[in-house]
Design a protein around this motif. Structure first.
Motif, PDB file in Angstrom:
ATOM      1  N   LYS A   9       0.843  -1.197   0.000  1.00  0.00           N
ATOM      2  CA  LYS A   9       0.000   0.000   0.000  1.00  0.00           C
ATOM      3  C   LYS A   9       0.881   1.252   0.000  1.00  0.00           C
ATOM      4  CE  LYS A   9      -3.703   2.469   0.319  1.00  0.00           C
ATOM      5  NZ  LYS A   9      -4.581   2.571  -0.859  1.00  0.00           N
ATOM      6  N   THR A  10       0.530   2.175  -0.880  1.00  0.00           N
ATOM      7  CA  THR A  10       1.260   3.458  -0.905  1.00  0.00           C
ATOM      8  C   THR A  10       0.258   4.605  -0.747  1.00  0.00           C
ATOM      9  OG1 THR A  10       1.066   3.565  -3.298  1.00  0.00           O
ATOM     10  CG2 THR A  10       3.129   2.686  -2.433  1.00  0.00           C
ATOM     11  N   PHE A  11       0.745   5.707  -0.195  1.00  0.00           N
ATOM     12  CA  PHE A  11      -0.036   6.949  -0.161  1.00  0.00           C
ATOM     13  C   PHE A  11       0.821   8.032  -0.794  1.00  0.00           C
ATOM     14  CE2 PHE A  11      -2.000   4.800   3.565  1.00  0.00           C
ATOM     15  CZ  PHE A  11      -3.301   4.814   3.123  1.00  0.00           C
ATOM     16  N   SER A  12       0.374   8.558  -1.927  1.00  0.00           N
ATOM     17  CA  SER A  12       1.123   9.603  -2.640  1.00  0.00           C
ATOM     18  C   SER A  12       2.614   9.254  -2.766  1.00  0.00           C
ATOM     19  CB  SER A  12       0.996  10.951  -1.933  1.00  0.00           C
ATOM     20  OG  SER A  12      -0.305  11.214  -1.573  1.00  0.00           O
ATOM     21  N   GLU A  13       2.877   8.133  -3.315  1.00  0.00           N
ATOM     22  CA  GLU A  13       4.250   7.642  -3.567  1.00  0.00           C
ATOM     23  C   GLU A  13       5.026   7.284  -2.298  1.00  0.00           C
ATOM     24  OE1 GLU A  13       6.148  10.384  -6.235  1.00  0.00           O
ATOM     25  OE2 GLU A  13       4.482  10.270  -7.642  1.00  0.00           O
ATOM     26  N   ASN A  14       4.379   7.377  -1.110  1.00  0.00           N
ATOM     27  CA  ASN A  14       5.044   6.911   0.121  1.00  0.00           C
ATOM     28  C   ASN A  14       4.647   5.462   0.364  1.00  0.00           C
ATOM     29  OD1 ASN A  14       6.259   9.330   0.758  1.00  0.00           O
ATOM     30  ND2 ASN A  14       4.455  10.072   1.856  1.00  0.00           N
ATOM     31  N   TYR A  15       5.641   4.583   0.384  1.00  0.00           N
ATOM     32  CA  TYR A  15       5.346   3.170   0.641  1.00  0.00           C
ATOM     33  C   TYR A  15       5.013   2.991   2.118  1.00  0.00           C
ATOM     34  CZ  TYR A  15       5.785  -0.236  -3.092  1.00  0.00           C
ATOM     35  OH  TYR A  15       5.515  -1.047  -4.153  1.00  0.00           O
ATOM     36  N   VAL A  16       3.810   2.532   2.418  1.00  0.00           N
ATOM     37  CA  VAL A  16       3.418   2.328   3.821  1.00  0.00           C
ATOM     38  C   VAL A  16       3.493   0.842   4.178  1.00  0.00           C
ATOM     39  CG1 VAL A  16       1.602   2.696   5.533  1.00  0.00           C
ATOM     40  CG2 VAL A  16       1.964   4.366   3.736  1.00  0.00           C
ATOM     41  N   LEU A  17       3.032   0.000   3.268  1.00  0.00           N
ATOM     42  CA  LEU A  17       3.118  -1.452   3.488  1.00  0.00           C
ATOM     43  C   LEU A  17       3.896  -2.068   2.334  1.00  0.00           C
ATOM     44  CD1 LEU A  17      -0.566  -2.231   4.565  1.00  0.00           C
ATOM     45  CD2 LEU A  17       1.395  -1.857   6.047  1.00  0.00           C
ATOM     46  N   ARG A  18       4.900  -2.892   2.673  1.00  0.00           N
ATOM     47  CA  ARG A  18       5.770  -3.467   1.636  1.00  0.00           C
ATOM     48  C   ARG A  18       5.681  -4.989   1.674  1.00  0.00           C
ATOM     49  NH1 ARG A  18      10.149   0.472   0.743  1.00  0.00           N
ATOM     50  NH2 ARG A  18       9.767   2.237   2.080  1.00  0.00           N
ATOM     51  N   GLY A  19       4.603  -5.505   1.099  1.00  0.00           N
ATOM     52  CA  GLY A  19       4.484  -6.955   0.947  1.00  0.00           C
ATOM     53  C   GLY A  19       4.328  -7.712   2.252  1.00  0.00           C
ATOM     54  N   ILE A  20       3.303  -7.340   3.019  1.00  0.00           N
ATOM     55  CA  ILE A  20       3.089  -8.016   4.315  1.00  0.00           C
ATOM     56  C   ILE A  20       2.212  -9.257   4.138  1.00  0.00           C
ATOM     57  CG2 ILE A  20       1.939  -7.779   6.560  1.00  0.00           C
ATOM     58  CD1 ILE A  20       3.115  -5.024   6.718  1.00  0.00           C
ATOM     59  N   SER A  21       2.690 -10.351   4.676  1.00  0.00           N
ATOM     60  CA  SER A  21       1.899 -11.593   4.697  1.00  0.00           C
ATOM     61  C   SER A  21       1.806 -12.058   6.141  1.00  0.00           C
ATOM     62  CB  SER A  21       2.576 -12.685   3.861  1.00  0.00           C
ATOM     63  OG  SER A  21       2.641 -12.280   2.516  1.00  0.00           O
ATOM     64  N   ALA A  22       0.611 -12.428   6.552  1.00  0.00           N
ATOM     65  CA  ALA A  22       0.442 -12.891   7.939  1.00  0.00           C
ATOM     66  C   ALA A  22      -0.837 -13.708   8.043  1.00  0.00           C
ATOM     67  CB  ALA A  22       0.369 -11.693   8.877  1.00  0.00           C
ATOM     68  N   LYS A  23      -0.829 -14.633   9.006  1.00  0.00           N
ATOM     69  CA  LYS A  23      -2.040 -15.413   9.272  1.00  0.00           C
ATOM     70  C   LYS A  23      -2.553 -15.047  10.660  1.00  0.00           C
ATOM     71  CE  LYS A  23      -1.045 -19.296   6.297  1.00  0.00           C
ATOM     72  NZ  LYS A  23      -0.575 -20.663   6.157  1.00  0.00           N
ATOM     73  N   PHE A  24      -3.867 -14.803  10.744  1.00  0.00           N
ATOM     74  CA  PHE A  24      -4.481 -14.415  12.012  1.00  0.00           C
ATOM     75  C   PHE A  24      -5.375 -15.584  12.463  1.00  0.00           C
ATOM     76  CE2 PHE A  24      -3.424 -10.681   9.602  1.00  0.00           C
ATOM     77  CZ  PHE A  24      -2.729  -9.907  10.522  1.00  0.00           C
ATOM     78  N   MET A  25      -5.001 -16.145  13.592  1.00  0.00           N
ATOM     79  CA  MET A  25      -5.602 -17.422  13.994  1.00  0.00           C
ATOM     80  C   MET A  25      -7.025 -17.286  14.526  1.00  0.00           C
ATOM     81  SD  MET A  25      -2.404 -18.957  15.975  1.00  0.00           S
ATOM     82  CE  MET A  25      -0.770 -18.867  15.306  1.00  0.00           C
ATOM     83  N   GLU A  26      -7.811 -18.306  14.229  1.00  0.00           N
ATOM     84  CA  GLU A  26      -9.216 -18.332  14.659  1.00  0.00           C
ATOM     85  C   GLU A  26      -9.302 -18.524  16.178  1.00  0.00           C
ATOM     86  OE1 GLU A  26     -11.503 -21.121  12.427  1.00  0.00           O
ATOM     87  OE2 GLU A  26     -13.205 -20.965  13.802  1.00  0.00           O
ATOM     88  N   GLY A  27     -10.180 -17.776  16.803  1.00  0.00           N
ATOM     89  CA  GLY A  27     -10.406 -17.913  18.240  1.00  0.00           C
ATOM     90  C   GLY A  27      -9.269 -17.390  19.102  1.00  0.00           C
ATOM     91  N   LYS A  28      -8.377 -16.625  18.493  1.00  0.00           N
ATOM     92  CA  LYS A  28      -7.221 -16.103  19.244  1.00  0.00           C
ATOM     93  C   LYS A  28      -7.184 -14.573  19.161  1.00  0.00           C
ATOM     94  CE  LYS A  28      -5.112 -20.131  19.965  1.00  0.00           C
ATOM     95  NZ  LYS A  28      -5.082 -20.708  21.298  1.00  0.00           N
ATOM     96  N   CYS A  29      -6.446 -13.970  20.107  1.00  0.00           N
ATOM     97  CA  CYS A  29      -6.183 -12.526  20.055  1.00  0.00           C
ATOM     98  C   CYS A  29      -4.889 -12.312  19.273  1.00  0.00           C
ATOM     99  CB  CYS A  29      -6.005 -11.994  21.466  1.00  0.00           C
ATOM    100  SG  CYS A  29      -7.412 -11.073  22.029  1.00  0.00           S
ATOM    101  N   ASN A  30      -5.020 -11.834  18.056  1.00  0.00           N
ATOM    102  CA  ASN A  30      -3.841 -11.576  17.222  1.00  0.00           C
ATOM    103  C   ASN A  30      -3.500 -10.103  17.325  1.00  0.00           C
ATOM    104  OD1 ASN A  30      -3.777 -14.241  15.418  1.00  0.00           O
ATOM    105  ND2 ASN A  30      -5.911 -13.595  15.656  1.00  0.00           N
ATOM    106  N   LEU A  31      -2.257  -9.817  17.690  1.00  0.00           N
ATOM    107  CA  LEU A  31      -1.860  -8.418  17.873  1.00  0.00           C
ATOM    108  C   LEU A  31      -0.938  -7.958  16.745  1.00  0.00           C
ATOM    109  CD1 LEU A  31      -3.095  -8.672  20.670  1.00  0.00           C
ATOM    110  CD2 LEU A  31      -1.073  -7.622  21.631  1.00  0.00           C
TER     111      LEU A  31
END
Lengths: 250, 244
Positions: A9-31
Motif C-alpha cells: 500500500k502506498t499513499f502519494s508515492e510513500n510506501y506504507v506497506l511493503r508486501g506483508i503476509s500474515a495469518k491471524f488465527m481463529e479464536g485467538k487474540c492476534n496483535l
C-alpha cells in the motif's frame, strides 16, 4: 482464519506497506504491534476494506475479500465487528440506538428482540442502564465499551480493534484488554488488535506480528517476545527502563 | 485539474443511488431531512423574500420616470422577477449557506471521527445512507420554499408599493394579473429542483472527502458554500438560456 498475502500500500508515492503476509488465527487474540508510522492501522484498514491495497489479497476463511465486488463484500462485512480508535459512535444516537443500528439495518427482528440484544451487549461490557445516554455524555472508557458492544451486536466471526487503549488510564486499559480477551474466548472470534501498548502485548498477545517500516519483522507469542534476538523488536518492546527491568525477570 | 474531482463527484453520485439496504430506515432519515431543510428554513426564506419584493418595487418605481409607462408595470416586474429569478436563485444561494454548510460540516465531522468508516464496516452503503435522504429532502422541500418565497416576495412588493405610495393597490393587482405566462412558473420550479440537487450533492461531496480534523471540516464547509453558489449561478444561466 484471516490471511493477509503480500499486501502493498502506498499513499502519494510513500510506501506504507511493503508486501506483508500474515495469518491471524481463529479464536485467538492476534496483535499487530509496531512504532508510530509502521503501517499497523493501514494494514488493519486494508484487511477490512477501508483502504484498497495496490497488490496482495486478504482471505477470510478461503474467501478472497480483495477480489469481491461491493455486494459480495457486504456479506463478509456482516461477519465483521470493529472498534475504532475514536470509538466512532454515532453522535446523534443514544447508546442503545448505536448498538441496535446494525440490527435495524440487517435483521428483521422485532424491536423487543433488538432491545434485548442491546441490553445483553451492554451487560456484557458492564454498562447496564446506560441505554439512553448520548456519546457526548460518556467517558473515554465508556465510549470504548459501547464501541465494543456495538461491534459484537451482530455476533461477529471477526473482531478488529484499533488502538483500544489510546487515551485511557492504565486501569481502564486493562479492563478493555480483559474484555477483548473474554469476548474472543467466549464467542470464538478471530480477533485482530492494533496496539503499541506493552501491557496489551504481555496480557492478551496470543499471536503477535511486529511491523517495522511497513514490513513484517517478527511473529510469535507474548511468551516468545522476551527471548527474541530481533534488534528492532527489542528496541520497541523494551524501550522503557521499566520494561527493561521486567525483561530480567521474564 | 477539474476532471479528477468531477469524476469523483460522479462516482459518489453513482454510490448514492445504489439500492437502499432497508427502505424504512431511509424513510425516517428522509422525514428528518425534509423537516430540517423545509421547516427549518421557512423563517429565513420568508424574511428575505418580503424584503426582496419590497426592494424590487421601490427600485422599479424609482426608475419609472416617464408618464407614458403605466404604474401597473411595477406589479408585472415584481411578479416576473420574483418567479423567474429572485425567489429561486436568491433562496437557493441563502440555502446554500444555511443547508449546504450544515450538510458539509455534518458529513465532514462524521468522516474525521471515523463514523463513516464505521458505517462501511457494518456493510452499509454510506453515501446512500448519508446523502440520498438529504437529496430527496431538499428536492421535495426547496421547490415548496420557492413557492412560499414567490408569494411573500409579491406580498412584500405590494406592501412596500402601497405603503410608500409608489403604486396603488388597483395598479399593482392589474400588473400582477396581466400578461402572465404560466411557463415562467415551470422554469422557476425546474430551477429550484436543480438548485436543490446542486446544494445537497456539492456540499455532501465536500464533506464526504474531508481529510484531517476540525480545521479541514471548516474548510470543507466554506468550500461547499462557495462552490454551491457558483454552480447555482452557472446552472441559472444555462437553464435561462435553454428554457427561455
Amino acid at each position: 482464519m484471516i490471511e493477509a498475502k503480500d499486501i502493498h500500500k502506498t499513499f502519494s508515492e510513500n510506501y506504507v506497506l511493503r508486501g506483508i503476509s500474515a495469518k491471524f488465527m481463529e479464536g485467538k487474540c492476534n496483535l499487530i504491534i509496531g512504532g508510530s508510522g509502521s503501517g499497523k492501522t493501514t494494514l488493519l484498514k486494508c484487511m477490512v476494506g477501508l483502504h484498497e491495497p495496490e497488490q496482495g489479497s486478504v482471505i477470510y476463511d478461503g474467501r478472497d475479500f480483495t477480489r469481491m465486488n461491493f455486494d459480495a463484500r457486504i456479506e463478509i462485512r456482516k461477519e465483521i465487528g470493529m472498534l475504532f480508535q475514536s470509538s466512532a459512535l454515532f453522535d446523534s444516537m443514544t447508546v442503545e440506538e448505536n448498538i441496535m443500528f446494525p440490527l435495524n439495518m440487517f435483521t428483521n427482528q422485532k424491536t423487543k428482540e433488538k432491545r434485548e440484544r442491546a441490553n445483553f451487549c451492554l451487560n456484557r461490557v458492564n454498562l447496564e442502564g446506560k441505554n439512553n445516554l448520548y456519546p457526548a455524555e460518556l467517558s473515554g472508557g465508556m465510549k470504548k465499551r459501547v464501541g465494543i458492544a456495538r461491534a459484537i451486536s451482530m455476533q461477529p466471526k471477526y473482531l478488529f480493534v484499533d488502538e483500544p487503549n489510546s487515551g485511557l488510564d492504565p486501569k481502564t486499559a486493562i479492563v478493555i484488554d480483559e474484555l477483548i480477551q473474554e469476548l474472543t474466548d467466549e464467542f470464538n472470534t478471530t480477533t485482530v488488535v492494533v496496539t503499541h501498548d506493552m501491557n496489551s502485548v504481555m496480557g492478551i498477545g496470543d499471536n503477535i506480528i511486529f511491523l517495522h517500516q511497513g514490513e513484517k519483522w517478527w511473529e510469535g507469542s507474548n511468551k516468545e517476545i522476551a527471548h527474541s534476538d530481533n534488534k528492532e523488536l527489542n528496541e520497541f518492546v523494551f524501550a522503557s527502563k521499566f520494561m527493561e527491568a521486567a525483561k530480567e525477570k521474564l | 485539474m477539474i476532471f479528477h474531482p468531477l469524476g469523483k463527484y460522479i462516482l459518489l453520485l453513482k454510490s448514492v443511488f445504489r439500492k437502499p439496504e432497508k427502505w424504512n430506515i431511509y424513510r425516517k432519515e428522509i422525514f428528518k431531512e425534509t423537516s430540517y431543510i423545509g421547516i427549518g428554513s421557512i423563517g429565513i426564506i420568508s424574511i428575505i423574500s418580503i424584503f426582496l419584493g419590497a426592494v424590487t418595487t421601490v427600485q422599479t418605481a424609482f426608475q419609472l420616470v416617464s408618464d407614458l409607462i403605466p404604474k401597473s408595470v411595477i406589479g408585472s416586474i415584481v411578479r416576473d422577477s420574483s418567479i423567474l429569478e429572485l425567489s429561486p436563485t436568491i433562496s437557493a444561494i441563502v440555502l446554500a449557506g444555511k443547508v449546504g454548510s450544515s450538510v458539509a460540516s455534518q458529513i465532514g465531522t462524521m468522516r474525521v471521527t471515523e463514523q463513516i468508516d464505521a458505517l462501511e464496516i457494518m456493510g452499509i452503503n454510506s453515501p446512500g445512507f448519508l446523502i440520498l435522504p438529504k437529496i430527496i429532502g431538499a428536492v421535495v422541500t426547496i421547490p415548496l420554499l420557492v413557492i412560499i418565497s414567490i408569494s411573500l416576495c409579491i406580498f412584500g412588493g405590494y406592501l412596500a408599493g402601497t405603503l410608500s405610495g409608489a403604486v396603488t393597490t388597483q395598479d399593482f393587482i392589474l400588473g400582477l394579473t396581466s400578461d402572465f405566462i404560466p411557463f415562467t412558473f415551470t422554469v422557476s420550479m425546474v430551477k429550484s429542483v436543480i438548485f436543490a440537487f446542486i446544494i445537497t450533492t456539492v456540499s455532501a461531496y465536500q464533506g464526504f472527502y474531508t481529510e484531517g480534523g476540525s480545521l479541514e471540516v471548516g474548510i470543507s464547509s466554506t468550500r461547499a458554500v462557495v462552490i454551491s453558489c457558483i454552480s447555482i449561478l452557472f446552472a441559472d444561466y444555462v437553464i435561462a438560456q435553454l428554457l427561455l
